[in-house]
Every structure is written in C-alpha cells, then in structure tokens.
Write an enzyme that holds these catalytic residues in place. Structure first.
Site, PDB file in Angstrom:
ATOM      1  N   LYS A  40       0.925  -1.173   0.240  1.00 55.74           N
ATOM      2  CA  LYS A  40      -0.442   0.332   0.307  1.00 55.74           C
ATOM      3  C   LYS A  40       0.741   1.315   0.049  1.00 55.74           C
ATOM      4  CE  LYS A  40      -3.696   1.857   2.782  1.00 55.74           C
ATOM      5  NZ  LYS A  40      -4.606   1.418   4.356  1.00 55.74           N
TER       6      LYS A  40
ATOM      7  N   ASP B  79     -12.969   2.202  12.503  1.00 53.30           N
ATOM      8  CA  ASP B  79     -13.729   2.682  10.353  1.00 53.30           C
ATOM      9  C   ASP B  79     -14.478   1.336  10.701  1.00 53.30           C
ATOM     10  OD1 ASP B  79     -15.255   3.603   8.669  1.00 53.30           O
ATOM     11  OD2 ASP B  79     -13.449   3.226   8.389  1.00 53.30           O
TER      12      ASP B  79
END
Length: 185
Positions: free
Chosen positions: A6, A101
């Site tokens: 990432k 989240d």
C-alpha cells in the site's frame, strides 16, 4: 511469499497529517499479532519519498461483497464470523489500538483447505493508538472531528467524543446486524 504493498497517493504525500495518519495505520496494524488481523511486514519511506506499507496478501473477498452477493447470512455462519471478528478486536484493544472504522468493507473473508470464512480485519487507516508513548499523543485531528463511516459508527463517535473499545464493539454489532438482516440498521 507474495505480499501486498500500500502506498500513499502522490497527491497527498505533501500533507504532513496524511503522512502521519499513514504511519499511524502502519504502526497500529504492526502492533497486532493475531490470526484474524492483517499482518504488516514492513513500512517506511523509500529513497524517492514514496511512503509504503508491506502487508500480507489476503486472497479472498470482502464481507461487503459477500453480503451484496448472498444477502442475509444464516445465524451459524454469522456466529462463526463474529467470533473471529471479536477476537481480532480484543487483540487490537489489548494492544492499545482502536479501529474506529469497522464495517463490512474492512472485513476480509478467506479460506484454507477444509476451512472457509476465515476473517481478516483490515484497514487501520483511522485507527487510534491509545498507548501513552509520546509519539502516540500528537493530535492528528482537531477535537470533535469525526472520522468513520456514519452508518456503522457509535453515537459517541458521531458526536466527536472521546472513544474507547466500546465504540468498536458498537460498530461490530452493527456489522453483525447487517450480516443477519441483510442491511445496516
């Protein structure tokens, strides 16, 4: 082993708070050592200024995709997934990490021979590290700033209040509801 990498998008790399959040995600996930949480192998900045996180490659699909495809799940399957999800959260909370989240898009389902629906909790992008080390105490958000996905966040998170593990548990319960009913409450 094959890994996933990432990187911080070039259009936000100049923003100091974005870089700090990216590092916080890497540090938060790297603190976890649990079979139901994504494994972080390395993170940092390379010679050309690219910020990266090297993590395990999860071969599977997201819980959100599964829910779109199959709708409500049988209670036994929900219980099987729920136990793993809650174990991952317990490990995160024990390490001083709040996810903040949790939603079906951040729960991956994978399989091994003879075993299906193996949970991997991913995307600690807005995680909060609750240890008392100095590098964890710098504010990356203005007090009262709200991060997360509204339909899965706890009332205290929606109000921008101080959070603890109960907020993640609230989000987990909304995910479980979604799995049982086929939609969020």
């Amino acid at each position: 082993d094959t890994v996933a990498v990432k990187i911080l998008r070039a259009d936000v790399v100049e923003d100091e708070k974005s870089r700090q959040r990216f590092y916080r995600e890497a540090r938060a996930a790297a603190m976890l050592h649990h079979p139901n949480a994504v494994v972080i192998h390395d993170f940092g900045e390379d010679a050309d200024g690219t910020f990266f996180i090297v993590m395990e490659l999860i071969e599977g699909h997201g819980l959100a995709d599964e829910l779109r495809k199959s709708g409500p799940m049988p209670p036994a399957r929900v219980a099987h997934i729920a136990v793993q999800l809650l174990k991952a959260l317990d490990a995160a909370h024990a390490a001083g990490v709040l996810h903040r989240d949790l939603k079906p898009q951040n729960v991956m389902l994978t399989a091994k021979p003879g075993r299906s629906d193996i949970v991997k909790v991913v995307d600690f992008g807005i995680a909060k590290i609750t240890t008392n080390s100095p590098e964890d105490q710098g504010a990356l958000t203005v007090p009262g700033t709200i991060f997360g996905t509204p339909e899965y966040m706890s009332p205290e998170q929606a109000r921008g209040e101080t959070l603890d593990a109960r907020s993640d548990l609230y989000s987990a319960s909304v995910v479980l509801w979604h799995m049982l009913i086929g939609r969020s409450p």
